[in-house]
Design a protein around this motif. Sequence first.
Motif, PDB file in Angstrom:
ATOM      1  N   THR A   1       0.857  -1.193   0.000  1.00 47.96           N
ATOM      2  CA  THR A   1       0.000   0.000   0.000  1.00 47.96           C
ATOM      3  C   THR A   1       0.890   1.239   0.000  1.00 47.96           C
ATOM      4  O   THR A   1       1.999   1.204   0.529  1.00 47.96           O
ATOM      5  CB  THR A   1      -0.923   0.054   1.239  1.00 47.96           C
TER       6      THR A   1
ATOM      7  N   ARG B   1      -1.699  10.420 -10.310  1.00 48.75           N
ATOM      8  CA  ARG B   1      -2.150   9.799 -11.562  1.00 48.75           C
ATOM      9  C   ARG B   1      -1.994  10.798 -12.702  1.00 48.75           C
ATOM     10  O   ARG B   1      -2.000  12.011 -12.493  1.00 48.75           O
ATOM     11  CB  ARG B   1      -3.633   9.419 -11.448  1.00 48.75           C
TER      12      ARG B   1
ATOM     13  N   ASP C   1       1.901   6.797 -13.499  1.00 44.33           N
ATOM     14  CA  ASP C   1       1.552   6.968 -12.086  1.00 44.33           C
ATOM     15  C   ASP C   1       2.839   7.070 -11.274  1.00 44.33           C
ATOM     16  O   ASP C   1       3.841   6.437 -11.598  1.00 44.33           O
ATOM     17  CB  ASP C   1       0.761   5.756 -11.579  1.00 44.33           C
TER      18      ASP C   1
ATOM     19  N   GLU D   1      -2.357  -0.531  -7.463  1.00 42.04           N
ATOM     20  CA  GLU D   1      -2.879  -0.420  -6.097  1.00 42.04           C
ATOM     21  C   GLU D   1      -3.484   0.969  -5.880  1.00 42.04           C
ATOM     22  O   GLU D   1      -3.334   1.859  -6.717  1.00 42.04           O
ATOM     23  CB  GLU D   1      -1.734  -0.624  -5.088  1.00 42.04           C
ATOM     24  N   ASN D   2      -4.091   1.132  -4.730  1.00 42.31           N
ATOM     25  CA  ASN D   2      -4.647   2.431  -4.354  1.00 42.31           C
ATOM     26  C   ASN D   2      -3.858   3.012  -3.188  1.00 42.31           C
ATOM     27  O   ASN D   2      -3.052   2.317  -2.569  1.00 42.31           O
ATOM     28  CB  ASN D   2      -6.118   2.303  -3.968  1.00 42.31           C
TER      29      ASN D   2
ATOM     30  N   GLU E   1      -4.917  10.230  -3.363  1.00 37.51           N
ATOM     31  CA  GLU E   1      -4.556  10.177  -4.779  1.00 37.51           C
ATOM     32  C   GLU E   1      -4.767  11.554  -5.393  1.00 37.51           C
ATOM     33  O   GLU E   1      -5.755  12.215  -5.115  1.00 37.51           O
ATOM     34  CB  GLU E   1      -5.400   9.119  -5.501  1.00 37.51           C
TER      35      GLU E   1
END
Length: 451
Positions: A2, A8, A14, A30-31, A35
Amino acid sequence: MTYDLIFRNTAYGDVAVSGEKIAAVGEVNENAALEIDAAGKWLLPGGVDVHTHLGLTVGENSTCDGWEKGSAASLAGGTTTVIEHISFDPAGSCRAALRQAFVNASGRSCCDYGLHAVAQRVDEELLRTLPAAVREGIPSWKAYTTYSDPIFGEALEELFRAAKEAGAVVCVHCEDDELLRAARFKLEVQGRLSPEYHAAARPAYCEARSVREVLAAAHRAGDAAVHVVHLSTAAGLHEIRHAREGGQTNITVETCPQYLLLDESLYRRGTDQALRASMSPPLRTPDDAFALWQGLARGDIDMIATDHCAFSLSQKEQGWNDFRFTPNGAPGVEERLTLILSEGVNRGRITLQQAVDLLSANPARRFGLTHKGRIEPGCDADLVLFDPAALSRFPSPPLHGGAAYSLYSLLPLQGRVEKVWLRGRAVFDKGEVLAHPGQGKYVERYLRSDP
Ligand SMILES: [Zn+2]
């Protein structure tokens, strides 16, 4: 895995940050808790300014911002790391100068920082201290060819030899002291001492002759690593090209925004303007600025620093009737990145990639900031989100530094620093510096063997 933060839609794809580091670049599936959509913006590596005087003392005058304000201004301008050119030691000891510089900066900087040591004399102490300092993470030394402790001729060559053996780079302020004295003496005799004559006291040929002699000394020392600071003239640039064509490879060159964007006509716009723009070397002609832009576009000039050296207007006014009493220097650390992206990239003088190299990657590489200046996994998460479309202007009085003026406050700009991260932490957002003094870390530097 993580992540703490993911950008982005950047030019790199990314960009994921974990803790203090850039963890992944490209496609990140992944997140993260946070973001940021960078579409329409430029995500850039934090700026690296290898020529600041945030805590300088010259004679009676100390710079008016100091580390706290100067480093805050630096972050506000998208520069996350500076390398400071330290003050002289009154007794001429390079070790005492370094010790004092560490004390001055310690616990005060908001941005990350390194120090260039200063060679005031080429003596026993210097020859012992230089290799020890390199081993301890200070691989760059400054020498001046003018002021109170000029180094030239055989002493300079000896310094280059010692630096080469120890694996250090010597940064040189190139203005020929003998020619400067002659130019100034002529003005003294003529009674031309008002600030408008500041540039006439430091003519372009002083820089060119000094560049030639400094490069020749480095060459004789076996192509020792030499870095020409604040190049300001076409004639100086010509000498650098000439030396490189002659096979000398270990040369790097910096110029500064003031030599690209301002010119000597400022000295004729009244005493107040002349004093604000009093710096050494002085502002030059528009032809010089044009040649420097060309030098940047062609890769003859390797980096853009600032020579940030902020004095207050009352300090500047000591030279109201006689320019010899003005402390020379001007602020610029907060303006540099925006100026170059606006006036360089947005006006098509250089590409965005060139700007990133000039402002971050090249200075970091030359001066051993191994984990800075690039957006790559493993590098420090020093990042700038820049809005290239925003119309802006530097306010007057500005900003976050200590000087009550900016030389660029009249210039309409296209682009603005929106947000800045230092080692993963947001340090500037919505016009406000979020970092505190002491948050910036001292960085030990080690040069790679290939320059
Ligand atoms: Zn300087």
